[in-house]
Motif scaffolding. Structure first.
Motif, PDB file in Angstrom:
ATOM      1  N   ARG A 105       0.836  -1.210   0.000  1.00  0.00           N
ATOM      2  CA  ARG A 105       0.000   0.000   0.000  1.00  0.00           C
ATOM      3  C   ARG A 105       0.867   1.255   0.000  1.00  0.00           C
ATOM      4  O   ARG A 105       0.588   2.227  -0.708  1.00  0.00           O
ATOM      5  CB  ARG A 105      -0.908  -0.032   1.229  1.00  0.00           C
ATOM      6  CG  ARG A 105      -1.756   1.213   1.432  1.00  0.00           C
ATOM      7  CD  ARG A 105      -2.740   1.025   2.583  1.00  0.00           C
ATOM      8  NE  ARG A 105      -3.288   2.291   3.014  1.00  0.00           N
ATOM      9  CZ  ARG A 105      -3.129   2.805   4.225  1.00  0.00           C
ATOM     10  NH1 ARG A 105      -2.448   2.147   5.151  1.00  0.00           N
ATOM     11  NH2 ARG A 105      -3.653   3.974   4.527  1.00  0.00           N
ATOM     12  N   ARG A 106       1.937   1.229   0.764  1.00  0.00           N
ATOM     13  CA  ARG A 106       2.812   2.401   0.845  1.00  0.00           C
ATOM     14  C   ARG A 106       3.434   2.743  -0.504  1.00  0.00           C
ATOM     15  O   ARG A 106       3.518   3.916  -0.879  1.00  0.00           O
ATOM     16  CB  ARG A 106       3.911   2.145   1.875  1.00  0.00           C
ATOM     17  CG  ARG A 106       4.957   3.250   1.939  1.00  0.00           C
ATOM     18  CD  ARG A 106       5.999   2.946   2.964  1.00  0.00           C
ATOM     19  NE  ARG A 106       6.970   4.031   3.074  1.00  0.00           N
ATOM     20  CZ  ARG A 106       7.938   4.071   3.977  1.00  0.00           C
ATOM     21  NH1 ARG A 106       8.052   3.079   4.849  1.00  0.00           N
ATOM     22  NH2 ARG A 106       8.783   5.072   4.015  1.00  0.00           N
ATOM     23  N   GLY A 181      -4.558  -1.820   6.093  1.00  0.00           N
ATOM     24  CA  GLY A 181      -5.295  -0.870   5.274  1.00  0.00           C
ATOM     25  C   GLY A 181      -5.738   0.379   5.988  1.00  0.00           C
ATOM     26  O   GLY A 181      -6.387   1.240   5.382  1.00  0.00           O
ATOM     27  N   THR A 182      -5.385   0.517   7.267  1.00  0.00           N
ATOM     28  CA  THR A 182      -5.865   1.678   8.015  1.00  0.00           C
ATOM     29  C   THR A 182      -4.757   2.480   8.703  1.00  0.00           C
ATOM     30  O   THR A 182      -4.997   3.616   9.109  1.00  0.00           O
ATOM     31  CB  THR A 182      -6.885   1.246   9.086  1.00  0.00           C
ATOM     32  OG1 THR A 182      -6.306   0.219   9.914  1.00  0.00           O
ATOM     33  CG2 THR A 182      -8.165   0.718   8.451  1.00  0.00           C
ATOM     34  N   VAL A 183      -3.568   1.909   8.856  1.00  0.00           N
ATOM     35  CA  VAL A 183      -2.484   2.636   9.520  1.00  0.00           C
ATOM     36  C   VAL A 183      -1.256   2.662   8.617  1.00  0.00           C
ATOM     37  O   VAL A 183      -1.202   1.985   7.591  1.00  0.00           O
ATOM     38  CB  VAL A 183      -2.119   1.997  10.886  1.00  0.00           C
ATOM     39  CG1 VAL A 183      -3.332   1.933  11.799  1.00  0.00           C
ATOM     40  CG2 VAL A 183      -1.539   0.588  10.699  1.00  0.00           C
ATOM     41  N   ARG A 184      -0.259   3.431   8.987  1.00  0.00           N
ATOM     42  CA  ARG A 184       0.970   3.534   8.205  1.00  0.00           C
ATOM     43  C   ARG A 184       1.732   2.201   8.233  1.00  0.00           C
ATOM     44  O   ARG A 184       1.605   1.432   9.201  1.00  0.00           O
ATOM     45  CB  ARG A 184       1.858   4.651   8.754  1.00  0.00           C
ATOM     46  CG  ARG A 184       1.246   6.039   8.614  1.00  0.00           C
ATOM     47  CD  ARG A 184       2.107   7.092   9.303  1.00  0.00           C
ATOM     48  NE  ARG A 184       3.426   7.139   8.700  1.00  0.00           N
ATOM     49  CZ  ARG A 184       3.734   7.882   7.631  1.00  0.00           C
ATOM     50  NH1 ARG A 184       2.789   8.618   7.057  1.00  0.00           N
ATOM     51  NH2 ARG A 184       4.954   7.893   7.144  1.00  0.00           N
ATOM     52  N   PRO A 185       2.537   1.920   7.201  1.00  0.00           N
ATOM     53  CA  PRO A 185       3.271   0.648   7.148  1.00  0.00           C
ATOM     54  C   PRO A 185       4.159   0.406   8.365  1.00  0.00           C
ATOM     55  O   PRO A 185       4.255  -0.719   8.856  1.00  0.00           O
ATOM     56  CB  PRO A 185       4.111   0.775   5.870  1.00  0.00           C
ATOM     57  CG  PRO A 185       3.348   1.731   5.026  1.00  0.00           C
ATOM     58  CD  PRO A 185       2.730   2.710   5.974  1.00  0.00           C
ATOM     59  N   GLU A 186       4.814   1.470   8.868  1.00  0.00           N
ATOM     60  CA  GLU A 186       5.669   1.295  10.046  1.00  0.00           C
ATOM     61  C   GLU A 186       4.839   0.880  11.255  1.00  0.00           C
ATOM     62  O   GLU A 186       5.272   0.049  12.067  1.00  0.00           O
ATOM     63  CB  GLU A 186       6.415   2.605  10.342  1.00  0.00           C
ATOM     64  CG  GLU A 186       7.417   3.015   9.290  1.00  0.00           C
ATOM     65  CD  GLU A 186       6.780   3.707   8.089  1.00  0.00           C
ATOM     66  OE1 GLU A 186       7.499   3.996   7.121  1.00  0.00           O
ATOM     67  OE2 GLU A 186       5.546   3.956   8.130  1.00  0.00           O
ATOM     68  N   ALA A 187       3.643   1.447  11.362  1.00  0.00           N
ATOM     69  CA  ALA A 187       2.752   1.069  12.461  1.00  0.00           C
ATOM     70  C   ALA A 187       2.239  -0.351  12.265  1.00  0.00           C
ATOM     71  O   ALA A 187       2.093  -1.112  13.235  1.00  0.00           O
ATOM     72  CB  ALA A 187       1.582   2.046  12.549  1.00  0.00           C
ATOM     73  N   PHE A 264     -10.728  -0.235   4.783  1.00  0.00           N
ATOM     74  CA  PHE A 264      -9.468  -0.458   4.078  1.00  0.00           C
ATOM     75  C   PHE A 264      -9.216   0.670   3.080  1.00  0.00           C
ATOM     76  O   PHE A 264     -10.094   1.020   2.286  1.00  0.00           O
ATOM     77  CB  PHE A 264      -9.496  -1.794   3.353  1.00  0.00           C
ATOM     78  CG  PHE A 264      -8.152  -2.223   2.813  1.00  0.00           C
ATOM     79  CD1 PHE A 264      -7.323  -3.038   3.549  1.00  0.00           C
ATOM     80  CD2 PHE A 264      -7.719  -1.805   1.551  1.00  0.00           C
ATOM     81  CE1 PHE A 264      -6.091  -3.428   3.068  1.00  0.00           C
ATOM     82  CE2 PHE A 264      -6.492  -2.193   1.059  1.00  0.00           C
ATOM     83  CZ  PHE A 264      -5.670  -3.010   1.814  1.00  0.00           C
ATOM     84  N   LYS A 265      -8.016   1.244   3.119  1.00  0.00           N
ATOM     85  CA  LYS A 265      -7.606   2.297   2.190  1.00  0.00           C
ATOM     86  C   LYS A 265      -6.584   1.728   1.209  1.00  0.00           C
ATOM     87  O   LYS A 265      -5.590   1.144   1.620  1.00  0.00           O
ATOM     88  CB  LYS A 265      -6.996   3.476   2.954  1.00  0.00           C
ATOM     89  CG  LYS A 265      -7.955   4.134   3.940  1.00  0.00           C
ATOM     90  CD  LYS A 265      -7.241   5.216   4.726  1.00  0.00           C
ATOM     91  CE  LYS A 265      -8.171   5.840   5.778  1.00  0.00           C
ATOM     92  NZ  LYS A 265      -7.446   6.849   6.600  1.00  0.00           N
TER      93      LYS A 265
END
Length: 267
Positions: A105-106, A181-187, A264-265
């Motif tokens: 996603r990122r 799908g809802t938080v940043r990849p690092e998170a 989901f984004k």
């Protein structure tokens, strides 16, 4: 970086053997190609292999040679193996797929693939196929080692355990995709790894709820990890289905799926 629609990086978009020039391959072929591509990517990743194979194997051996499970049955390996198989579903479906999807996603991979003939539904279906393929390999490896150590499950338990493990994989895939799908990849990386540790150590997936205090056991019974662990032990030890645990796991599967669909984004 943009990738041409028909490049090797998007194997699910077109299969020239199965489609006319300029036409997309049938949906089933696109989904199968995507699933095969994602499974191969997972199996080529060293960190993923450690999480999927090495850690469960170490857990199995540790439980078989230490007295942690003493007093809970006639055989350490018989009690340990169902929980380790459930741990395999957690490793691949929740942590592995969650992290992979978060970084896809990122870097815009999800957004790009969702605009190809594969589509969003095909992309998710491909991820499910990849999880099931990786899980099948895990089960084969763990079961072989466990059998070598003396594991002898009832035949009816195996027949019950397979669909229950698939249900567990579907549940944790939904939860992993929800996070990715809802938080940043690092998170996502932090949450799924922390979740793996907590579910494995305290979530009732490896150790039965009876190993915890009464209060903690009551909480564990309501977790997806505790439900899957209970179901696998009931099936592979007694050839039975724990109805309460099945209802809990189904509820998590439905809730996780609906939440992932809603929030989901893709970018």
């Amino acid at each position: 970086m943009s990738v041409p629609v028909h490049s090797p990086h998007n194997p699910a978009s077109l299969n020239f053997r199965d489609a006319q020039p300029g036409a997309a391959a049938p949906l089933f072929r696109r989904v199968l190609n995507q699933g095969r591509h994602e499974a191969a990517t997972m199996l080529r990743n060293g960190e993923q292999l450690v999480l999927m194979i090495v850690m469960p194997l170490l857990g199995l051996i540790a439980l078989a040679v230490t007295p942690i499970l003493d007093g809970m049955g006639d055989s350490r390996i018989n009690i340990a193996t169902p929980g380790i198989l459930a741990l395999c579903a957690l490793s691949t479906a929740f942590t592995g797929q969650g992290i992979a999807t978060g970084f896809d996603r990122r870097y815009g991979v999800l957004r790009f693939l969702s605009t190809t003939p594969l589509g969003r539904t095909g992309l998710i279906a491909g991820k499910v196929i990849a999880v099931l393929a990786a899980l099948a390999i895990q089960v084969a490896v763990i079961s072989t080692v466990a059998a070598f150590l003396g594991w002898r499950p009832p035949v009816v338990g195996i027949l019950l355990g397979i669909p229950l493990l698939v249900l567990g994989a579907a549940t944790f895939t939904a939860l992993g995709l929800l996070i990715a799908g809802t938080v940043r990849p690092e998170a996502t990386l932090a949450i799924t790894n922390l979740g793996w540790i907590l579910f494995a150590a305290l979530g009732g997936i490896v150790l039965p709820a009876e190993k915890f205090s009464t209060t903690m056991a009551g909480i564990v019974d309501w977790l997806p990890s505790g439900a899957l662990g209970t179901l696998m032990r009931a099936a592979l030890l007694d050839g039975d289905v724990n109805i309460f645990a099945l209802v809990i796991l189904l509820a998590w599967a439905v809730a996780g799926s609906l939440a992932a669909i809603k929030w989901f984004k893709w970018s």
